[in-house]
Design a protein around this motif. Structure first.
Motif, PDB file in Angstrom:
ATOM      1  N   MET A 103       0.837  -1.187   0.000  1.00 41.85           N
ATOM      2  CA  MET A 103       0.000   0.000   0.000  1.00 41.85           C
ATOM      3  C   MET A 103       0.880   1.248   0.000  1.00 41.85           C
ATOM      4  N   SER A 104       0.662   2.149  -0.946  1.00 44.82           N
ATOM      5  CA  SER A 104       1.457   3.363  -1.029  1.00 44.82           C
ATOM      6  C   SER A 104       1.107   4.313   0.104  1.00 44.82           C
ATOM      7  N   ARG A 105       2.107   5.051   0.567  1.00 42.06           N
ATOM      8  CA  ARG A 105       1.864   6.065   1.585  1.00 42.06           C
ATOM      9  C   ARG A 105       1.791   7.464   0.986  1.00 42.06           C
ATOM     10  N   ALA A 106       1.970   7.586  -0.314  1.00 43.73           N
ATOM     11  CA  ALA A 106       2.013   8.909  -0.945  1.00 43.73           C
ATOM     12  C   ALA A 106       0.636   9.564  -0.931  1.00 43.73           C
ATOM     13  N   GLU A 107       0.627  10.871  -0.620  1.00 46.66           N
ATOM     14  CA  GLU A 107      -0.587  11.668  -0.698  1.00 46.66           C
ATOM     15  C   GLU A 107      -0.558  12.473  -1.994  1.00 46.66           C
ATOM     16  N   ILE A 108      -1.669  12.515  -2.697  1.00 45.43           N
ATOM     17  CA  ILE A 108      -1.808  13.369  -3.866  1.00 45.43           C
ATOM     18  C   ILE A 108      -2.551  14.621  -3.400  1.00 45.43           C
ATOM     19  N   LEU A 109      -1.879  15.745  -3.410  1.00 49.38           N
ATOM     20  CA  LEU A 109      -2.416  16.968  -2.834  1.00 49.38           C
ATOM     21  C   LEU A 109      -2.866  17.938  -3.915  1.00 49.38           C
ATOM     22  N   ASN A 147       4.635   6.544  -7.694  1.00 50.56           N
ATOM     23  CA  ASN A 147       5.783   6.132  -8.511  1.00 50.56           C
ATOM     24  C   ASN A 147       6.146   7.263  -9.474  1.00 50.56           C
ATOM     25  N   LEU A 148       7.443   7.485  -9.688  1.00 45.52           N
ATOM     26  CA  LEU A 148       7.892   8.655 -10.441  1.00 45.52           C
ATOM     27  C   LEU A 148       8.672   8.286 -11.703  1.00 45.52           C
ATOM     28  N   VAL A 149       8.416   9.073 -12.749  1.00 42.06           N
ATOM     29  CA  VAL A 149       9.199   9.050 -13.985  1.00 42.06           C
ATOM     30  C   VAL A 149       9.716  10.469 -14.211  1.00 42.06           C
ATOM     31  N   TYR A 150      10.979  10.574 -14.593  1.00 41.71           N
ATOM     32  CA  TYR A 150      11.608  11.879 -14.805  1.00 41.71           C
ATOM     33  C   TYR A 150      11.762  12.157 -16.293  1.00 41.71           C
ATOM     34  N   ARG A 151      12.099  13.406 -16.609  1.00 39.83           N
ATOM     35  CA  ARG A 151      12.306  13.787 -18.003  1.00 39.83           C
ATOM     36  C   ARG A 151      13.754  14.215 -18.229  1.00 39.83           C
ATOM     37  N   MET A 156      17.948  11.999  -3.746  1.00 41.12           N
ATOM     38  CA  MET A 156      17.342  12.845  -2.719  1.00 41.12           C
ATOM     39  C   MET A 156      16.075  12.216  -2.160  1.00 41.12           C
ATOM     40  N   ALA A 157      15.303  11.576  -3.026  1.00 39.16           N
ATOM     41  CA  ALA A 157      14.067  10.940  -2.572  1.00 39.16           C
ATOM     42  C   ALA A 157      14.348   9.866  -1.533  1.00 39.16           C
ATOM     43  N   THR A 158      15.460   9.155  -1.683  1.00 40.45           N
ATOM     44  CA  THR A 158      15.782   8.089  -0.726  1.00 40.45           C
ATOM     45  C   THR A 158      16.410   8.626   0.556  1.00 40.45           C
ATOM     46  N   ILE A 163       7.518   3.954  -2.557  1.00 38.27           N
ATOM     47  CA  ILE A 163       7.885   3.790  -1.157  1.00 38.27           C
ATOM     48  C   ILE A 163       8.732   4.956  -0.650  1.00 38.27           C
ATOM     49  N   TYR A 164       9.400   5.660  -1.571  1.00 35.40           N
ATOM     50  CA  TYR A 164      10.239   6.791  -1.184  1.00 35.40           C
ATOM     51  C   TYR A 164       9.509   8.134  -1.278  1.00 35.40           C
ATOM     52  N   VAL A 165       8.264   8.126  -1.656  1.00 35.37           N
ATOM     53  CA  VAL A 165       7.535   9.369  -1.945  1.00 35.37           C
ATOM     54  C   VAL A 165       6.411   9.562  -0.932  1.00 35.37           C
ATOM     55  N   ASP A 166       6.323  10.767  -0.379  1.00 37.16           N
ATOM     56  CA  ASP A 166       5.316  11.061   0.636  1.00 37.16           C
ATOM     57  C   ASP A 166       4.195  11.959   0.132  1.00 37.16           C
ATOM     58  N   ARG A 167       4.547  13.006  -0.632  1.00 36.94           N
ATOM     59  CA  ARG A 167       3.546  13.965  -1.086  1.00 36.94           C
ATOM     60  C   ARG A 167       3.800  14.286  -2.559  1.00 36.94           C
ATOM     61  N   VAL A 168       2.728  14.341  -3.331  1.00 44.56           N
ATOM     62  CA  VAL A 168       2.815  14.662  -4.751  1.00 44.56           C
ATOM     63  C   VAL A 168       1.801  15.747  -5.070  1.00 44.56           C
ATOM     64  N   VAL A 169       2.207  16.720  -5.874  1.00 46.19           N
ATOM     65  CA  VAL A 169       1.286  17.755  -6.327  1.00 46.19           C
ATOM     66  C   VAL A 169       1.523  18.005  -7.807  1.00 46.19           C
ATOM     67  N   GLN A 170       0.448  18.090  -8.554  1.00 46.56           N
ATOM     68  CA  GLN A 170       0.538  18.377  -9.990  1.00 46.56           C
ATOM     69  C   GLN A 170       0.494  19.873 -10.206  1.00 46.56           C
ATOM     70  N   VAL A 171       1.426  20.388 -11.001  1.00 50.23           N
ATOM     71  CA  VAL A 171       1.477  21.820 -11.292  1.00 50.23           C
ATOM     72  C   VAL A 171       1.654  22.012 -12.793  1.00 50.23           C
ATOM     73  N   GLU A 172       1.297  23.185 -13.255  1.00 48.61           N
ATOM     74  CA  GLU A 172       1.499  23.520 -14.658  1.00 48.61           C
ATOM     75  C   GLU A 172       2.957  23.863 -14.893  1.00 48.61           C
ATOM     76  N   ALA A 173       3.542  23.274 -15.916  1.00 45.68           N
ATOM     77  CA  ALA A 173       4.962  23.487 -16.194  1.00 45.68           C
ATOM     78  C   ALA A 173       5.243  24.950 -16.508  1.00 45.68           C
ATOM     79  N   ARG A 174       6.326  25.466 -15.932  1.00 46.09           N
ATOM     80  CA  ARG A 174       6.783  26.823 -16.218  1.00 46.09           C
ATOM     81  C   ARG A 174       8.206  26.766 -16.755  1.00 46.09           C
ATOM     82  N   HIS A 175       8.568  27.757 -17.563  1.00 50.80           N
ATOM     83  CA  HIS A 175       9.894  27.795 -18.157  1.00 50.80           C
ATOM     84  C   HIS A 175      10.590  29.090 -17.735  1.00 50.80           C
ATOM     85  N   TYR A 176      11.880  28.984 -17.477  1.00 51.60           N
ATOM     86  CA  TYR A 176      12.647  30.112 -16.974  1.00 51.60           C
ATOM     87  C   TYR A 176      13.877  30.366 -17.838  1.00 51.60           C
TER      88      TYR A 176
END
Length: 231
Positions: free
Chosen positions: A1-7, A168-172, A182-184, A212-225
């Motif tokens: 069971m995942s412990r991650a919260e989707i906020l 679970n995470l996938v990076y770009r 850092m997550a671990t 298992i290494y992730v506690d909180r996740v939030v979806q945001v709109e991508a910004r560019h700098y």
């Protein structure tokens, strides 16, 4: 069971971060920098922070904005100065921030060691340099090594590309950088992502950071700098 919260918001994601916390901040320059989480941390108000990151801020955005807000007591990083590090430069020259320089490979390995439960390790990097001052030195098979200790975080703020609802995470590409170690290495890992999908939508072979290494996740709109700021 995942412990991650989707906020629902970045403010909710950083709620509860205490004064004096050690925070691991992902990013290789601007690539993979969790801008929205950092902006939320500035609003949240935690101060006297120790920040662990590859750089000490770029331009006036992201980590540089956190430094400019006067919330950071100390920075551990491998590359504190570049053409756009004027915020850190000013604070350091005025004696308003502490700095510990850590070679880039050592920085990653010290966090990996924290996540793997390794108490310490010997590494040849920095032998014979000012960075060796105060460190235990040992010769192994005719080569000199320094004793290095893990870097643990109370929190990690990282950016991933996609998460599923379990965390679970996938990076770009380059944005992956220090995120996985850092997550671990953090007690609480907080992640901003471009998209959250249902469980089963991610190819298991593509998942880099398990939930298992992730506690909180939030979806945001991508910004560019750019170096000068937001565009």
């Amino acid at each position: 069971m995942s412990r991650a919260e989707i906020l629902e918001s970045t403010d909710a994601a950083v709620a509860g971060i205490e004064d004096g916390s050690t925070i691991l901040v992902g990013g290789f320059g601007l690539a993979g920098m969790p801008f929205d989480l950092i902006d939320a941390l500035i609003r949240q108000g935690a101060k006297d922070l120790t920040i662990v990151s590859n750089n000490a801020g770029n331009g006036d955005v992201g980590l540089a904005a956190l430094l400019a807000a006067g919330r950071v007591r100390k920075v551990l990083c491998s590359f504190p100065r570049q053409a756009d590090s004027w915020v850190f430069d000013g604070l350091y020259r005025e004696g308003n921030i502490e700095l510990e320089v850590v070679p880039q490979g050592n920085l990653a390995e010290r966090m990996r060691a924290a996540g793997a439960g390794i108490g310490a390790f010997y590494c040849p990097t920095a032998v014979g340099t000012p960075l060796a001052e105060g460190k235990e030195e040992r010769e192994i098979d005719g080569r000199k090594y320094l004793l290095e200790y893990p870097i643990k975080g109370d929190y990690a703020l990282i950016r991933a590309h996609v998460a599923d609802a379990m965390g679970n995470l996938v990076y770009r590409k380059t944005a992956r950088n220090f995120g996985p170690v850092m997550a671990t290495a953090a007690t609480t890992t907080i992640v901003q992502v471009d998209e959250v999908v249902e469980p089963g939508k991610l190819d298991p072979e593509a998942v880099v950071t398990p939930s298992i290494y992730v506690d909180r996740v939030v979806q945001v709109e991508a910004r560019h700098y750019t170096v000068q700021g937001a565009r």
